[in-house]
Design a protein around this motif. Structure first.
Motif, mmCIF file in Angstrom:
data_model
loop_
_atom_site.group_PDB
_atom_site.id
_atom_site.type_symbol
_atom_site.label_atom_id
_atom_site.label_comp_id
_atom_site.label_asym_id
_atom_site.label_seq_id
_atom_site.Cartn_x
_atom_site.Cartn_y
_atom_site.Cartn_z
ATOM 1 N N UNK A 1 0.836 -1.208 0.000
ATOM 2 C CA UNK A 1 0.000 0.000 0.000
ATOM 3 C C UNK A 1 0.867 1.253 0.000
ATOM 4 N N UNK A 2 1.882 1.269 0.853
ATOM 5 C CA UNK A 2 2.739 2.453 0.936
ATOM 6 C C UNK A 2 3.576 2.648 -0.319
ATOM 7 N N UNK A 3 3.959 1.533 -0.956
ATOM 8 C CA UNK A 3 4.754 1.649 -2.184
ATOM 9 C C UNK A 3 3.946 2.275 -3.314
ATOM 10 N N UNK A 4 2.606 2.260 -3.197
ATOM 11 C CA UNK A 4 1.731 2.849 -4.208
ATOM 12 C C UNK A 4 1.204 4.215 -3.784
ATOM 13 N N UNK A 5 1.712 4.744 -2.686
ATOM 14 C CA UNK A 5 1.131 5.960 -2.124
ATOM 15 C C UNK A 5 1.881 7.229 -2.491
#
Length: 286
Positions: free
Chosen positions: A56-60
């Motif tokens: 999720x964070x890598x896509x944020x």
């Protein structure tokens, strides 16, 4: 050669010790069955939680959030999970060595959130700062206990009492394999390994906003990892104790076999000496 009475006393002592270690092995085996089931049942959830948050964070994109950046303090905090009891082989010492043998985690730069009295004893002796002690938690860990620990460490992180948070515990692989591990919890970092370029371009949408969502998600993420570590540590502790007591029982049996041989030799020597004295006395009379 030791006398027969000395050998017999030692045999009695070892027999008593062997009975105790055998009983402790049986108790550890029963506890291990329950702890292993709990650890194996909970592990998939916590593994997926870890992967989901990282993904999720890598896509944020470049989010500016308090849990995603290191604090101003140069200190590091470590949640260390050991046991309240000994007689578990190298279980406790292996976890403690993750800090004491690591130059990046010296007692001047580390604050410890301790779980387990055995670890606390070592850290106090070596001059580490024990910020909080949650030793009672390891007896019967519950998710509420993990939430309590998480609430405390997150509050201290927000107050910039330390800049990074780690957890040191023992990963339960199977009954005979337990791996001491040190992993980083805060600041949470995004990982893009295994993602192709198209996946990296698909950004995550947050409702109502990223900061409010992460204020909810990250504490649950930290609590989940702490609880998973507690469950694996309990299983590892009982597995290590079962192995240690099995080894101690086998050693006691080997020592008894050796002492039985010594006792028989001493007894044979005593009988031979008595016969020699009787014969010599009879010859003197005649």
């Amino acid at each position: 050669m030791a006398s027969m009475s000395d050998i017999q006393r030692r045999k009695t002592s070892i027999q008593s010790t062997g009975q105790i270690t055998k009983a402790m092995k049986l108790v550890a085996t029963v506890k291990l069955q329950k702890a292993r089931t709990n650890a194996e049942n909970s592990k998939p959830y916590f593994d997926h939680m870890y992967e989901a948050v990282k993904n999720m964070l890598s896509r944020s994109g470049n989010l500016d959030h308090k849990y995603l950046k290191a604090g101003k303090s140069s200190k590091k905090a470590v949640i260390v999970i050991t046991s309240n009891r000994g007689l578990a082989g190298g279980y406790n010492s292996n976890v403690v060595k993750l800090l004491t043998n690591n130059p990046d985690f010296s007692n001047e730069q580390v604050v410890v959130y301790n779980v387990g009295r055995k670890g606390r004893e070592v850290f106090v002796r070596k001059g580490y700062d024990i910020r909080e002690d949650f030793s009672d938690v390891i007896n019967e860990p519950m998710y509420g206990d993990a939430m309590e620990i998480s609430k405390k460490v997150l509050s201290d992180f927000e107050n910039e009492e330390f800049g990074e948070l780690y957890i040191a515990y023992t990963v339960f692989k199977n009954t005979v394999s337990h791996i001491p591990s040190l992993i980083k919890l805060l600041p949470v970092s995004a990982e893009e390994e295994g993602m192709d370029e198209d996946e990296k371009l698909v950004l995550m949408n947050y409702e109502p906003c990223a900061e409010e969502a992460l204020d909810i998600i990250i504490p649950k993420y930290v609590s989940s990892l702490i609880y998973g570590a507690l469950m694996e540590s309990v299983a590892s502790e009982n597995g290590a104790r079962m192995q240690a007591m099995d080894s101690a029982t086998s050693n006691a049996e080997d020592m008894l076999a050796d002492l039985s041989l010594l006792y028989n030799r001493a007894r044979q020597s005593s009988i031979t000496q008595e016969l020699t004295e009787i014969i010599a006395g009879a010859e003197a009379i005649s």
